[in-house]
Motif scaffolding. Structure first.
Motif, PDB file in Angstrom:
ATOM      1  N   LEU A  49     -46.333  54.559  18.250  1.00  0.00           N
ATOM      2  CA  LEU A  49     -47.040  53.279  18.396  1.00  0.00           C
ATOM      3  C   LEU A  49     -47.996  53.302  19.590  1.00  0.00           C
ATOM      4  N   ILE A  50     -47.614  53.991  20.660  1.00  0.00           N
ATOM      5  CA  ILE A  50     -48.538  54.137  21.790  1.00  0.00           C
ATOM      6  C   ILE A  50     -49.760  54.937  21.354  1.00  0.00           C
ATOM      7  N   GLY A  51     -49.526  56.009  20.584  1.00  0.00           N
ATOM      8  CA  GLY A  51     -50.643  56.791  20.063  1.00  0.00           C
ATOM      9  C   GLY A  51     -51.529  55.978  19.141  1.00  0.00           C
ATOM     10  N   LEU A  52     -50.902  55.139  18.299  1.00  0.00           N
ATOM     11  CA  LEU A  52     -51.674  54.282  17.406  1.00  0.00           C
ATOM     12  C   LEU A  52     -52.492  53.272  18.202  1.00  0.00           C
ATOM     13  N   THR A  53     -51.894  52.752  19.261  1.00  0.00           N
ATOM     14  CA  THR A  53     -52.623  51.830  20.133  1.00  0.00           C
ATOM     15  C   THR A  53     -53.854  52.500  20.709  1.00  0.00           C
ATOM     16  N   PHE A  54     -53.684  53.741  21.143  1.00  0.00           N
ATOM     17  CA  PHE A  54     -54.811  54.485  21.701  1.00  0.00           C
ATOM     18  C   PHE A  54     -55.929  54.645  20.665  1.00  0.00           C
ATOM     19  N   MET A  95     -46.581  49.811  29.941  1.00  0.00           N
ATOM     20  CA  MET A  95     -46.925  50.462  31.205  1.00  0.00           C
ATOM     21  C   MET A  95     -47.385  51.901  30.956  1.00  0.00           C
ATOM     22  N   ALA A  96     -46.685  52.582  30.044  1.00  0.00           N
ATOM     23  CA  ALA A  96     -47.076  53.958  29.711  1.00  0.00           C
ATOM     24  C   ALA A  96     -48.475  53.985  29.116  1.00  0.00           C
ATOM     25  N   TYR A  97     -48.757  53.042  28.207  1.00  0.00           N
ATOM     26  CA  TYR A  97     -50.099  53.010  27.618  1.00  0.00           C
ATOM     27  C   TYR A  97     -51.146  52.677  28.675  1.00  0.00           C
ATOM     28  N   GLY A  98     -50.818  51.751  29.585  1.00  0.00           N
ATOM     29  CA  GLY A  98     -51.761  51.400  30.631  1.00  0.00           C
ATOM     30  C   GLY A  98     -52.165  52.611  31.458  1.00  0.00           C
ATOM     31  N   LEU A  99     -51.204  53.485  31.733  1.00  0.00           N
ATOM     32  CA  LEU A  99     -51.512  54.708  32.475  1.00  0.00           C
ATOM     33  C   LEU A  99     -52.369  55.655  31.639  1.00  0.00           C
TER      34      LEU A  99
END
Length: 210
Positions: A49-54, A95-99
């Motif tokens: 999901l973080i990758g998809l957000t990116f 937070m991970a995505y923000g970084l």
């Protein structure tokens, strides 16, 4: 530490490596605190999901000159972590995505501003997971997460970006207006999409109950 030094660090290879390591540690923390038997699965799905957000955030419908953009449901993809797995996971994932966003689009002038505009602002989206058990929790939670992000970036805008306020605005009114221009349209479109029952049912199939 000057603005130029901070900007150069996060654009450099050592700065990017350091940020990646912190992202990895946050993902490990997600797995450790999940408290669920399938925590490895949660970590993998969170990473997806973080990758998809990116990816979705690279589909920019409109980019603001001083940061911020209307994306193709990027905030929704990130919010789904907290909706599916709980607020703690959602906050850490944000937070991970923000970084990660800091690596890709660094715009830094102060150490506290870095924390607010990147890990804290995106992490705030995860607080919406606190409403995941309510009726229409995905809509209520998404709105709460968006409000959380908006509050953080508005405060950052007032404190750190007020000098760039347009003519006729002060730091407060400019930050309130500026950040609303890109957060509100994406949020409004997303809420309309989430009103489709079939879509909510699809997400509910993957939700892990508390």
């Amino acid at each position: 530490m000057s603005e130029e030094v901070l900007q150069s660090f996060f654009e450099s290879v050592p700065g990017q490596i350091t940020t990646v390591v912190v992202i990895f540690l946050l993902l490990i923390l997600i797995m450790r605190i999940s408290g669920k038997k399938n925590n490895v699965s949660i970590m993998v799905k969170t990473a997806i999901l973080i990758g998809l957000t990116f990816v979705l955030n690279q589909i920019t419908l409109f980019r603001m000159p001083q940061g911020g953009s209307i994306t193709a449901f990027g905030m929704l993809a990130l919010f789904l972590v907290s909706y599916l797995f709980g607020a703690r996971q959602g906050i850490l994932a944000g937070m991970a995505y923000g970084l990660l966003d800091l690596i890709i689009n660094p715009s830094v002038i102060h150490p506290i501003q870095i924390f607010m505009d990147y890990p804290l602002a995106f992490g705030a989206i995860g607080i919406g997971g606190m409403l995941r058990s309510q009726s229409f929790g995905i809509i209520k939670g998404y709105i709460l997460g968006v409000i959380g992000r908006y509050i953080v970036v508005v405060i950052s805008g007032i404190v750190f970006w007020g000098m760039y306020a347009a003519e006729g605005f002060n730091a407060v009114s400019w930050s309130l207006f500026y950040n609303m221009t890109y957060i509100l349209p994406e949020a409004a479109i997303t809420v309309i999409i989430l009103l489709v029952p079939q879509l909510r049912q699809l997400f509910d199939r993957f939700k892990i109950n508390d």
